[in-house]
Write a protein that holds these residues in place. Structure first.
Motif, PDB file in Angstrom:
ATOM      1  N   ALA A 125     -55.810  48.924  68.459  1.00 18.19           N
ATOM      2  CA  ALA A 125     -56.334  48.343  67.226  1.00 18.19           C
ATOM      3  C   ALA A 125     -57.107  49.382  66.430  1.00 18.19           C
ATOM      4  O   ALA A 125     -57.536  50.405  66.960  1.00 18.19           O
ATOM      5  N   ASP A 126     -57.302  49.100  65.144  1.00 16.16           N
ATOM      6  CA  ASP A 126     -58.173  49.940  64.341  1.00 16.16           C
ATOM      7  C   ASP A 126     -59.623  49.767  64.765  1.00 16.16           C
ATOM      8  O   ASP A 126     -60.411  50.712  64.722  1.00 16.16           O
ATOM      9  N   HIS A 127     -59.963  48.549  65.148  1.00 17.08           N
ATOM     10  CA  HIS A 127     -61.329  48.290  65.613  1.00 17.08           C
ATOM     11  C   HIS A 127     -61.268  47.216  66.692  1.00 17.08           C
ATOM     12  O   HIS A 127     -60.564  46.224  66.545  1.00 17.08           O
ATOM     13  N   TYR A 128     -61.995  47.431  67.766  1.00 18.81           N
ATOM     14  CA  TYR A 128     -61.997  46.503  68.894  1.00 18.81           C
ATOM     15  C   TYR A 128     -63.421  45.987  69.075  1.00 18.81           C
ATOM     16  O   TYR A 128     -64.365  46.769  69.192  1.00 18.81           O
ATOM     17  N   GLU A 129     -63.566  44.666  69.078  1.00 14.44           N
ATOM     18  CA  GLU A 129     -64.890  44.052  69.131  1.00 14.44           C
ATOM     19  C   GLU A 129     -64.997  43.140  70.345  1.00 14.44           C
ATOM     20  O   GLU A 129     -64.084  42.364  70.637  1.00 14.44           O
ATOM     21  N   VAL A 130     -66.131  43.219  71.035  1.00 16.00           N
ATOM     22  CA  VAL A 130     -66.417  42.320  72.155  1.00 16.00           C
ATOM     23  C   VAL A 130     -67.186  41.119  71.617  1.00 16.00           C
ATOM     24  O   VAL A 130     -68.184  41.280  70.902  1.00 16.00           O
ATOM     25  N   VAL A 131     -66.701  39.918  71.928  1.00 14.89           N
ATOM     26  CA  VAL A 131     -67.309  38.690  71.415  1.00 14.89           C
ATOM     27  C   VAL A 131     -67.655  37.773  72.580  1.00 14.89           C
ATOM     28  O   VAL A 131     -67.126  37.936  73.698  1.00 14.89           O
ATOM     29  N   PRO A 132     -68.543  36.787  72.370  1.00 15.57           N
ATOM     30  CA  PRO A 132     -68.877  35.834  73.435  1.00 15.57           C
ATOM     31  C   PRO A 132     -67.657  35.022  73.849  1.00 15.57           C
ATOM     32  O   PRO A 132     -66.703  34.871  73.077  1.00 15.57           O
ATOM     33  N   PRO A 133     -67.676  34.454  75.052  1.00 15.23           N
ATOM     34  CA  PRO A 133     -66.534  33.659  75.517  1.00 15.23           C
ATOM     35  C   PRO A 133     -66.459  32.312  74.823  1.00 15.23           C
ATOM     36  O   PRO A 133     -67.442  31.832  74.231  1.00 15.23           O
ATOM     37  N   LEU A 134     -65.298  31.690  74.903  1.00 17.46           N
ATOM     38  CA  LEU A 134     -65.120  30.355  74.333  1.00 17.46           C
ATOM     39  C   LEU A 134     -66.019  29.329  74.994  1.00 17.46           C
ATOM     40  O   LEU A 134     -66.328  28.292  74.398  1.00 17.46           O
ATOM     41  N   ALA A 135     -66.452  29.615  76.224  1.00 14.53           N
ATOM     42  CA  ALA A 135     -67.356  28.703  76.922  1.00 14.53           C
ATOM     43  C   ALA A 135     -68.710  28.603  76.225  1.00 14.53           C
ATOM     44  O   ALA A 135     -69.487  27.684  76.523  1.00 14.53           O
ATOM     45  N   ALA A 136     -69.013  29.552  75.339  1.00 14.30           N
ATOM     46  CA  ALA A 136     -70.230  29.491  74.515  1.00 14.30           C
ATOM     47  C   ALA A 136     -69.788  29.284  73.070  1.00 14.30           C
ATOM     48  O   ALA A 136     -69.764  30.231  72.271  1.00 14.30           O
ATOM     49  N   PRO A 137     -69.390  28.064  72.696  1.00 11.82           N
ATOM     50  CA  PRO A 137     -68.705  27.837  71.419  1.00 11.82           C
ATOM     51  C   PRO A 137     -69.516  28.245  70.190  1.00 11.82           C
ATOM     52  O   PRO A 137     -68.965  28.786  69.231  1.00 11.82           O
TER      53      PRO A 137
END
Length: 552
Positions: free
Chosen positions: A43-55
């Motif tokens: 990817a041009d940019h890769y981001e770490v995000v919270p899991p779906l379990a924390a909506p």
């Protein structure tokens, strides 16, 4: 076009990245819960995000990414995030991003095997029969499938009632179809419009996705696909879809419908209207407006077979966090000099030879000389072969210099890479040889002038590369060279010149199988510095692997 792929770290996300990469201008951002994954460097940019379990945290992160990256379209890579994305879609529109997901009620219904069976029954679509566990006589064996699963996960053959699971409500029982072809159909729907339909036969499957597939042109397959699409449009479906059909001696059967792209849909990456790009281009066209006639043709070329192979990304050393500035060469690094020169020669030939046949002969002669002796000697050798006088030759050269293409396309990845490096805090500088007036015009036609914090024309500083004077100006004062890297295509002019000027590192852009300089030659010519300070890259996007963010 700026796209965000949710849960895009794995092979499903990789298929979307490859489809979107068919447009070299696309900026692709991938979001996932893992910091290192399959698409980390794709990817041009890769981001770490919270899991779906924390909506709430997940939704906040997606909204922030859409704002920061100016996202225009959001794609789900797996079935996991469909419900959350459907609930978030309205908020994203206010941020300028269209989500490739159906309304929540459609996601809920068609995300279930029982719901899909009712959908098929309601619209008269052929589907294998589902059996209830309380039926008196079950025609064993049957296929047990998770009601809300996908692919081949947790499927198994049940040969007796004793093998039925206790939580049978979470599964469906389906008749087994034997001796069949497995067909995968990829398409997109946007505001009542349909994309071209791509049908492929799964020749060989490994790990749940097709590693060998053939383009399918059976009118019956395409006809059933369009019947399914008609039914989906009636239900207000929206986004990317992967339809699974089985074909046996009795006919065709709808077996699965994924409300996201197929894991092997990269089959269509080299098609002009691949489903992901089609959706991205249609996403902001209002409902009721058309930009093209409804597409009824199949993607692909008859007989096309696509084989998917695994490839490795090998990083040479850890990412460099001590860099502050990135200096770029222009010709053959950010724009294709050969394409630009070829376009000018075609314009020149049209002026010199109005007759098409004579023009082709002239261009063949020019092509031969340019390939054998180089463009710098073209007009001297043309004059010798054609008997031009010196005034005639000067007139041709002047005419060539007056020829300019209307547009110069930057090399694939150039624009998004420059944008990403700027977003990561780097100072961006252009350092280029050749006449300044010519290079300024190229930058304007390519739309690259505003991409740089500074533009340095080497001729305005005494000498062209590899002379260190212009490199020092590009790096800036006060020992800045030690925190500067060079990106270019010439090991002598770009790499050697930068290292002599004290640059931290040089990235040498080469093209596999078409290297201008043999690797053994330039490595030997640069000596130990080649191993320590020169990194060979095959595309500009590889820079993002090594430059994670500017040093403070």
């Amino acid at each position: 076009m700026r796209a965000l792929i949710l849960s895009g770290g794995g092979f499903q996300g990789l298929a979307l990245v490859r489809l979107l990469r068919a447009d070299p201008r696309a900026v692709v951002v991938v979001a996932d819960i893992h910091d290192r994954n399959v698409t980390t460097h794709a990817a041009d940019h890769y981001e770490v995000v919270p899991p779906l379990a924390a909506p709430e945290a997940f939704a906040a992160a997606i909204r922030e990414l859409c704002r920061r990256h100016r996202i225009e379209v959001v794609f789900p890579a797996t079935a996991h995030e469909l419900t959350a994305l459907a609930a978030l879609a309205g908020e994203l529109v206010a941020l300028g991003a269209v989500a490739a997901v159906s309304p929540p009620e459609v996601v809920d219904r068609l995300g279930s095997k029982r719901g899909l069976a009712r959908f098929c029954a309601d619209h008269g679509l052929p589907a294998p029969r589902l059996y209830q566990a309380n039926e008196q006589e079950l025609p064993m064996p049957l296929l047990l499938k998770p009601d809300r699963g996908w692919g081949g996960r947790d499927q198994r053959v049940i040969r007796s009632a004793a093998e039925l699971p206790a939580d049978l409500d979470a599964f469906v029982l389906q008749e087994i179809v034997a001796d069949f072809d497995e067909l995968s159909i990829d398409f997109a729907l946007s505001a009542g419009r349909r994309s071209p339909v791509g049908a492929r036969r799964r020749v060989r499957v490994s790990g749940g996705f097709a590693v060998v597939a053939e383009t399918e042109h059976d009118p019956a397959v395409l006809g059933l696909a369009h019947r399914v699409i008609d039914a989906l449009l009636a239900e207000r479906a929206h986004g990317l879809f992967n339809l699974q059909l089985l074909r046996d001696g009795r006919g065709l059967w709808v077996t699965d419908l994924n409300l996201r792209i197929g894991t092997s849909a990269a089959h269509w990456a080299d098609q002009a209207d691949n489903p992901a790009l089609w959706f991205a281009r249609q996403a902001h066209v209002p409902a009721g407006e058309t930009t093209e006639p409804p597409a009824r043709r199949a993607l692909g070329v008859a007989g096309t077979e696509v084989v998917r192979v695994l490839s490795e990304v090998r990083l040479i050393g850890p990412p460099d966090r001590g860099v502050r500035a990135v200096v770029f060469d222009l010709d053959e690094t950010l724009i294709c000099q050969r394409s630009w020169a070829a376009a000018r020669l075609v314009q020149l030939a049209s002026q010199l030879e109005p007759d098409p046949a004579a023009r082709a002969v002239w261009l063949r002669r020019a092509l031969r000389i340019a390939e054998e002796s180089g463009l710098a000697h073209l007009f001297d050798e043309m004059a010798a072969e054609l008997g031009w006088s010196e005034p005639d030759k000067r007139a041709v050269i002047d005419a060539y210099r007056a020829c300019w293409p209307a547009v110069i396309e930057p090399l694939p990845g150039a624009v998004p890479v420059l944008e990403m490096l700027r977003a990561r805090g780097y100072r961006l500088v252009l350092l280029t040889d050749n006449p300044p007036e010519t290079q300024r015009r190229k930058l304007e036609l390519a739309g690259l002038t505003a991409a740089f914090d500074a533009i340095v024309f080497s001729r305005e500083h005494g000498a062209e590369k590899p002379d260190v004077a212009a490199f020092e100006v590009a790096a800036g004062p006060g020992g800045a060279a030690a925190r500067t890297v060079m990106v270019g295509d010439n090991p002598y002019r770009d790499a050697a010149g930068a290292l002599e000027a004290g640059y931290r590192r040089a990235f040498l852009l080469t093209h596999e199988g078409h290297e201008r300089f043999h690797p053994a030659l330039w490595r030997a010519a640069l000596g130990p510095a080649a191993e320590e300070c020169v990194i060979e890259i095959r595309s500009l996007r590889e820079l993002l692997r090594y430059l994670p963010g500017a040093a403070a």
